[in-house]
Design a protein around this motif. Sequence first.
Motif, PDB file in Angstrom:
ATOM      1  N   PHE A   1       0.759  -1.190   0.041  1.00 29.52           N
ATOM      2  CA  PHE A   1       0.043   0.025  -0.052  1.00 29.52           C
ATOM      3  C   PHE A   1       0.878   1.252   0.032  1.00 29.52           C
ATOM      4  O   PHE A   1       0.548   2.117  -0.715  1.00 29.52           O
TER       5      PHE A   1
ATOM      6  N   THR B   1      -3.621  -4.655  -1.502  1.00 30.14           N
ATOM      7  CA  THR B   1      -2.854  -4.377  -0.443  1.00 30.14           C
ATOM      8  C   THR B   1      -3.866  -3.323   0.201  1.00 30.14           C
ATOM      9  O   THR B   1      -4.779  -2.842  -0.306  1.00 30.14           O
ATOM     10  N   ALA B   2      -3.545  -3.199   1.633  1.00 33.65           N
ATOM     11  CA  ALA B   2      -4.241  -2.355   2.470  1.00 33.65           C
ATOM     12  C   ALA B   2      -3.664  -2.289   4.042  1.00 33.65           C
ATOM     13  O   ALA B   2      -2.906  -3.124   4.334  1.00 33.65           O
TER      14      ALA B   2
ATOM     15  N   ASN C   1      -8.863  -4.198   6.372  1.00 38.30           N
ATOM     16  CA  ASN C   1      -8.470  -3.978   4.924  1.00 38.30           C
ATOM     17  C   ASN C   1      -9.384  -2.648   4.252  1.00 38.30           C
ATOM     18  O   ASN C   1      -9.642  -2.930   3.137  1.00 38.30           O
TER      19      ASN C   1
ATOM     20  N   ILE D   1      -8.511   0.505   3.798  1.00 42.93           N
ATOM     21  CA  ILE D   1      -8.136   1.514   3.108  1.00 42.93           C
ATOM     22  C   ILE D   1      -6.946   0.621   2.575  1.00 42.93           C
ATOM     23  O   ILE D   1      -5.916   0.274   2.880  1.00 42.93           O
ATOM     24  N   GLY D   2      -6.925   0.945   1.084  1.00 46.30           N
ATOM     25  CA  GLY D   2      -5.909   0.169   0.364  1.00 46.30           C
ATOM     26  C   GLY D   2      -5.907   0.257  -1.102  1.00 46.30           C
ATOM     27  O   GLY D   2      -6.412   1.379  -1.621  1.00 46.30           O
ATOM     28  N   ALA D   3      -5.341  -0.208  -1.756  1.00 45.17           N
ATOM     29  CA  ALA D   3      -5.103  -0.371  -3.266  1.00 45.17           C
ATOM     30  C   ALA D   3      -4.950  -1.723  -3.987  1.00 45.17           C
ATOM     31  O   ALA D   3      -4.452  -2.651  -3.381  1.00 45.17           O
TER      32      ALA D   3
ATOM     33  N   PHE E   1      -7.131  13.027   5.292  1.00 39.09           N
ATOM     34  CA  PHE E   1      -7.487  11.566   4.634  1.00 39.09           C
ATOM     35  C   PHE E   1      -7.899  10.732   5.720  1.00 39.09           C
ATOM     36  O   PHE E   1      -9.002   9.746   5.364  1.00 39.09           O
TER      37      PHE E   1
ATOM     38  N   ASN F   1     -11.958   9.140   5.728  1.00 35.59           N
ATOM     39  CA  ASN F   1     -12.060   7.545   5.560  1.00 35.59           C
ATOM     40  C   ASN F   1     -13.012   7.009   6.582  1.00 35.59           C
ATOM     41  O   ASN F   1     -13.830   6.306   6.452  1.00 35.59           O
TER      42      ASN F   1
ATOM     43  N   ALA G   1      -9.414   6.598  -4.082  1.00 40.14           N
ATOM     44  CA  ALA G   1      -8.377   5.656  -4.648  1.00 40.14           C
ATOM     45  C   ALA G   1      -8.293   4.555  -3.677  1.00 40.14           C
ATOM     46  O   ALA G   1      -8.060   3.509  -4.219  1.00 40.14           O
ATOM     47  N   CYS G   2      -8.380   4.919  -2.474  1.00 40.38           N
ATOM     48  CA  CYS G   2      -8.144   3.934  -1.418  1.00 40.38           C
ATOM     49  C   CYS G   2      -9.091   3.248  -0.540  1.00 40.38           C
ATOM     50  O   CYS G   2      -9.159   2.581  -0.087  1.00 40.38           O
ATOM     51  N   TYR G   3     -10.292   4.259  -0.661  1.00 43.18           N
ATOM     52  CA  TYR G   3     -11.526   3.898   0.333  1.00 43.18           C
ATOM     53  C   TYR G   3     -12.103   2.455  -0.068  1.00 43.18           C
ATOM     54  O   TYR G   3     -12.484   2.237  -1.151  1.00 43.18           O
ATOM     55  N   GLN G   4     -11.996   1.351   0.512  1.00 44.16           N
ATOM     56  CA  GLN G   4     -12.376   0.164   0.048  1.00 44.16           C
ATOM     57  C   GLN G   4     -11.595  -0.235  -1.195  1.00 44.16           C
ATOM     58  O   GLN G   4     -12.215  -0.972  -1.938  1.00 44.16           O
ATOM     59  N   ARG G   5     -10.342   0.294  -1.314  1.00 47.23           N
ATOM     60  CA  ARG G   5      -9.517  -0.222  -2.635  1.00 47.23           C
ATOM     61  C   ARG G   5     -10.033   0.477  -3.810  1.00 47.23           C
ATOM     62  O   ARG G   5      -9.496   0.007  -4.898  1.00 47.23           O
ATOM     63  N   GLY G   6     -10.885   1.614  -3.439  1.00 50.76           N
ATOM     64  CA  GLY G   6     -11.448   2.067  -4.800  1.00 50.76           C
ATOM     65  C   GLY G   6     -12.774   2.422  -5.028  1.00 50.76           C
ATOM     66  O   GLY G   6     -13.745   1.535  -5.073  1.00 50.76           O
TER      67      GLY G   6
END
Lengths: 359, 359
Positions: free
Chosen positions: A114, A144-145, A153, A155-157, B82, B86, B117-122
């Motif tokens: 991440f 990733t997170a 998990n 917050i991630g990408a 950020f 979230n 981009a990141c919240y719950q991976r997008g």
Amino acid sequence: MEKVAVQLGQRSYPIVIAPELLSSALAVPELSMLWRYKKVAIISNPTVAALYLPNIRQLFAQQQVIEFLLPDGEAYKNLQSFEQVNSFLLENGMPRDALLVALGGGVIGDLTGFVAACYQRGTAFLQIPTTLLSQVDSSVGGKTAVNHPLGKNMIGAFNQPQAVLIDTQVLSSLPKREFAAGMAEVIKYGLLGDAEFFVWLEQHQLAIAELQEPQLSQMISHCCQMKADIVSRDETEQGERALLNLGHTFGHAIEAWLGYGEWLHGEAVAVGMMMAFELAASRGWVHANDVIRVRALLQAFALPVAPPKGMQIADFMPYMKTDKKVKDGRMRFILPKTLGLAIIVDDVTETELQQVFAG
Amino acid sequence: MEKVAVQLGQRSYPIVIAPELLSSALAVPELSMLWRYKKVAIISNPTVAALYLPNIRQLFAQQQVIEFLLPDGEAYKNLQSFEQVNSFLLENGMPRDALLVALGGGVIGDLTGFVAACYQRGTAFLQIPTTLLSQVDSSVGGKTAVNHPLGKNMIGAFNQPQAVLIDTQVLSSLPKREFAAGMAEVIKYGLLGDAEFFVWLEQHQLAIAELQEPQLSQMISHCCQMKADIVSRDETEQGERALLNLGHTFGHAIEAWLGYGEWLHGEAVAVGMMMAFELAASRGWVHANDVIRVRALLQAFALPVAPPKGMQIADFMPYMKTDKKVKDGRMRFILPKTLGLAIIVDDVTETELQQVFAG
């Protein structure tokens, strides 16, 4: 030496699996691109670093290397650690064209991946997973997170590594309980889409428990191949990839209810899979005998097969209702249709859960 | 009504530009996909919300809407905000298939885009930029980020919105100083790759300063089109996109040295562009007369054309050496080769900077 290619167009990458790979990686042609980075930041934890950091330093003997050790444990997979690692990289002047190396289990891999997704809007990274769980699951596929107090998990990408190095020899230093937790995810691959592999695991459970080669490398390679195939077809989990979450909706609720770090992730997933099978059995989808076989294989690795003491189905609900899989307000579960074939369902109600699991 | 299409395959999206668009957006066919989301989270700041939140609420009158207001200013574009956003989304049970709406300037847009981009991976997001700067620059192209005490935009992601809604009417409520700061980025487009547009700006500067239509919409549309073309060819800034950073290497150093929020971003960029022109002039790349024209147009909008009092070239160095554009240890600058054509150079040394800017 086993090799698996994750096919994702420009973001394709190799997974290399072998005992003592950490000593022989420099000679593997598929990994040659790794030695071209000039600056390397290794992220690890004290336990793993004490055992394997010297090997990694040797692999990058020609590079400028900095090292960051995060305390052990899932409790550190959070935004505070994310900020710490970013600050460490900035304080040390790491440029965008550096390589981050995740040396450790899922916590280190997920966090480093991440950070790599976000540091200067994206930096290359290498996964060197040192637990069975991360070798067969989290290091492959680019999820990733970090965790949030309100959910795992969250917050991630999606961020793919440059490569994954799996040294099966490192598993000999892994606590038995952690190895077992990894076996929960291994067994999951059989249950979600490969009945033959489930049978293979039943047959080779003793060899696996004793870390015998070539079975250990074969098993890990098979899991990586299955995951790579699924991820290639559905990188961002629009459909099929969700099957990999078999057992995870219940499992995440268990982890969150207990407080992260109390049970290992794989232990929670083992119980989650049992609950998915029990739910499917009550719908008449799987036979009582399948439930027994799954329970037996999980128990062969000393995995739990029932929720923690005192946890009622009502305790699961708040977590399952905010699960990332929730869509249009409906909870989505991965349930076995038969042993070796899982499907996604969104018609499970709280009432049904109460009926199946009450008492 | 002006329309620009950002071509990025599956991630393509429309930019729609018109006076009073916030009242007419529901009728624009290109935006129809926006009204299909069931849950919407609007992120804004108190100043902008007081003026335009009612309009946005009306656009999403059929949806479940939650609202989060961040205090005004660049100082809040950080990891703490950020985390707050979230947490707000999780506490309100926002699912992954929600729409985040960024209503505000660059701070709100960059932060919301990074959260998306990141919240719950997008999660999907919509840009409604309300400053000239964000309309012509940050809302287009998918660069999102937060600042770190050690550098601007150091933690972020490339993340494209679903659409960008630009209501030129909102600029009438923008403080003159902020409008001018936006003009610095507008002028940048002429300088980096479109000498004709620079001449057009020289000719229409009075109409622009008075926010006359159709010139205002035409100007914004032209900038968006230029940026969209560049981003389509080079989304993740492997090459050409770096030209958009003309004036930014110096500019970021100024902002960081003063402390974020002291000068507006565009003001720092104006000075950065002047410094780039002075450096290029000392190399004999641009004529002294070009430097005068650039200075005159910047000054026509009351923009600063010299570094803040007391800031020496030595003060720039620590920031420029950790700039994201640094590659293989070399600072990279965007310099004009002629008026209307910028290039990337990596042979600028501290010594040369001292010689050009000392005294």
